[in-house]
Design a protein around this motif. Structure first.
Motif, PDB file in Angstrom:
ATOM      1  N   THR A 131       0.835  -1.205   0.000  1.00 30.19           N
ATOM      2  CA  THR A 131       0.000   0.000   0.000  1.00 30.19           C
ATOM      3  C   THR A 131       0.870   1.255   0.000  1.00 30.19           C
ATOM      4  OG1 THR A 131      -1.747  -1.195   1.167  1.00 30.19           O
ATOM      5  CG2 THR A 131      -1.850   1.213   1.226  1.00 30.19           C
ATOM      6  N   THR A 132       1.950   1.232   0.767  1.00 32.91           N
ATOM      7  CA  THR A 132       2.868   2.374   0.811  1.00 32.91           C
ATOM      8  C   THR A 132       3.499   2.620  -0.552  1.00 32.91           C
ATOM      9  OG1 THR A 132       3.359   1.917   3.136  1.00 32.91           O
ATOM     10  CG2 THR A 132       4.917   3.302   1.964  1.00 32.91           C
ATOM     11  N   GLN A 133       3.918   1.544  -1.211  1.00 32.39           N
ATOM     12  CA  GLN A 133       4.517   1.678  -2.539  1.00 32.39           C
ATOM     13  C   GLN A 133       3.509   2.205  -3.553  1.00 32.39           C
ATOM     14  OE1 GLN A 133       6.058  -2.284  -3.102  1.00 32.39           O
ATOM     15  NE2 GLN A 133       8.056  -1.745  -2.246  1.00 32.39           N
ATOM     16  N   GLU A 176       1.462   6.950  -6.670  1.00 30.45           N
ATOM     17  CA  GLU A 176       0.401   7.939  -6.902  1.00 30.45           C
ATOM     18  C   GLU A 176       0.919   9.356  -6.655  1.00 30.45           C
ATOM     19  OE1 GLU A 176      -2.846   6.793  -4.381  1.00 30.45           O
ATOM     20  OE2 GLU A 176      -3.345   5.051  -5.605  1.00 30.45           O
ATOM     21  N   TYR A 177       1.721   9.523  -5.611  1.00 28.17           N
ATOM     22  CA  TYR A 177       2.321  10.832  -5.344  1.00 28.17           C
ATOM     23  C   TYR A 177       3.239  11.258  -6.481  1.00 28.17           C
ATOM     24  CZ  TYR A 177       0.788  12.367  -0.756  1.00 28.17           C
ATOM     25  OH  TYR A 177       0.043  12.862   0.280  1.00 28.17           O
ATOM     26  N   GLU A 178       4.036  10.329  -6.985  1.00 31.16           N
ATOM     27  CA  GLU A 178       4.936  10.643  -8.085  1.00 31.16           C
ATOM     28  C   GLU A 178       4.134  11.088  -9.312  1.00 31.16           C
ATOM     29  OE1 GLU A 178       8.313  11.345 -10.249  1.00 31.16           O
ATOM     30  OE2 GLU A 178       8.181  10.954  -8.104  1.00 31.16           O
ATOM     31  N   THR A 220       2.620  14.574  -8.590  1.00 33.79           N
ATOM     32  CA  THR A 220       3.651  15.614  -8.638  1.00 33.79           C
ATOM     33  C   THR A 220       4.047  15.912 -10.082  1.00 33.79           C
ATOM     34  OG1 THR A 220       4.457  14.941  -6.457  1.00 33.79           O
ATOM     35  CG2 THR A 220       5.934  16.292  -7.798  1.00 33.79           C
ATOM     36  N   GLN A 221       4.255  14.878 -10.876  1.00 37.61           N
ATOM     37  CA  GLN A 221       4.618  15.091 -12.282  1.00 37.61           C
ATOM     38  C   GLN A 221       3.518  15.831 -13.033  1.00 37.61           C
ATOM     39  OE1 GLN A 221       7.658  14.727 -13.604  1.00 37.61           O
ATOM     40  NE2 GLN A 221       8.193  14.182 -11.486  1.00 37.61           N
ATOM     41  N   SER A 222       2.261  15.547 -12.692  1.00 38.84           N
ATOM     42  CA  SER A 222       1.150  16.219 -13.394  1.00 38.84           C
ATOM     43  C   SER A 222       1.102  17.709 -13.072  1.00 38.84           C
ATOM     44  CB  SER A 222      -0.191  15.550 -13.076  1.00 38.84           C
ATOM     45  OG  SER A 222      -0.651  15.885 -11.779  1.00 38.84           O
ATOM     46  N   ILE A 223       1.345  18.088 -11.810  1.00 40.53           N
ATOM     47  CA  ILE A 223       1.299  19.527 -11.501  1.00 40.53           C
ATOM     48  C   ILE A 223       2.561  20.253 -11.966  1.00 40.53           C
ATOM     49  CG2 ILE A 223      -0.417  19.290  -9.657  1.00 40.53           C
ATOM     50  CD1 ILE A 223       1.813  19.738  -7.604  1.00 40.53           C
ATOM     51  N   ILE A 224       3.656  19.517 -12.139  1.00 40.11           N
ATOM     52  CA  ILE A 224       4.844  20.114 -12.763  1.00 40.11           C
ATOM     53  C   ILE A 224       4.538  20.414 -14.227  1.00 40.11           C
ATOM     54  CG2 ILE A 224       7.208  19.655 -13.550  1.00 40.11           C
ATOM     55  CD1 ILE A 224       7.597  18.091 -10.875  1.00 40.11           C
ATOM     56  N   ARG A 225       3.977  19.415 -14.930  1.00 37.57           N
ATOM     57  CA  ARG A 225       3.637  19.600 -16.354  1.00 37.57           C
ATOM     58  C   ARG A 225       2.632  20.738 -16.559  1.00 37.57           C
ATOM     59  NH1 ARG A 225       3.499  14.077 -16.198  1.00 37.57           N
ATOM     60  NH2 ARG A 225       1.241  14.054 -16.086  1.00 37.57           N
ATOM     61  N   ALA A 239      -5.712  20.244  -4.672  1.00 39.28           N
ATOM     62  CA  ALA A 239      -5.575  19.620  -3.349  1.00 39.28           C
ATOM     63  C   ALA A 239      -6.351  18.312  -3.269  1.00 39.28           C
ATOM     64  CB  ALA A 239      -6.041  20.579  -2.257  1.00 39.28           C
ATOM     65  N   ALA A 240      -7.505  18.265  -3.891  1.00 35.77           N
ATOM     66  CA  ALA A 240      -8.343  17.059  -3.848  1.00 35.77           C
ATOM     67  C   ALA A 240      -7.698  15.885  -4.567  1.00 35.77           C
ATOM     68  CB  ALA A 240      -9.715  17.358  -4.450  1.00 35.77           C
ATOM     69  N   ARG A 241      -6.719  16.155  -5.439  1.00 34.76           N
ATOM     70  CA  ARG A 241      -6.030  15.085  -6.165  1.00 34.76           C
ATOM     71  C   ARG A 241      -4.836  14.522  -5.404  1.00 34.76           C
ATOM     72  NH1 ARG A 241      -4.600  18.398 -10.953  1.00 34.76           N
ATOM     73  NH2 ARG A 241      -3.076  16.750 -11.290  1.00 34.76           N
ATOM     74  N   ILE A 242      -4.456  15.143  -4.285  1.00 31.28           N
ATOM     75  CA  ILE A 242      -3.331  14.638  -3.492  1.00 31.28           C
ATOM     76  C   ILE A 242      -3.757  13.310  -2.876  1.00 31.28           C
ATOM     77  CG2 ILE A 242      -1.901  15.052  -1.450  1.00 31.28           C
ATOM     78  CD1 ILE A 242      -2.105  18.063  -2.102  1.00 31.28           C
TER      79      ILE A 242
END
Length: 117
Positions: free
Chosen positions: A21-23, A28-30, A33-38, A96-99
């Motif tokens: 679950t942690t992995q 999902e975080y990665e 993060t990549q989506s908000i960078i793009r 924020a809701a997508r975090i």
């Protein structure tokens, strides 16, 4: 406008989560993060070490006082943050809701106070 998205989650409950679950959440975080960078929303963001590593600083009557740990006992602890750029509060809330931790904890959205220079 810039917003700070503060990620709160219960550290004790998170420590009980299995490795798979942690992995999955890390992946999902990665992706998030990549989506908000793009999309150009990302300004900064980091995961924080557990509250057992925190030190709280207060100055009282000119004396610096330090306390191990966070300043208050709470059910959820600040675990990380994102500093983002968003057109308005509604757009910041959508991000924020997508975090991933929004599903198990909470995300505080707070506008950054920009000082006039």
């Amino acid at each position: 406008m810039q917003y700070l998205l503060m990620i709160y989650q219960n550290e004790v409950e998170y420590a009980k989560v299995d490795t798979g679950t942690t992995q999955k959440m890390s992946a999902e975080y990665e992706a998030f993060t990549q989506s908000i960078i793009r999309n150009g929303n990302f300004k900064a963001g980091d995961r924080l070490r557990p509250t057992t590593t925190a030190t709280t600083v207060r100055v009282r009557d000119g004396k610096t006082l330090t306390t191990d740990g966070p300043f208050a006992e709470t059910r959820e602890q600040l675990g990380g943050y994102y500093l983002i750029e968003a057109k308005d509060l509604d757009a910041a809330i959508e991000i924020a809701a997508r975090i991933p931790s929004a599903r198990v904890g909470s995300i505080e959205v707070r506008p950054i106070w920009v000082y006039d220079k």
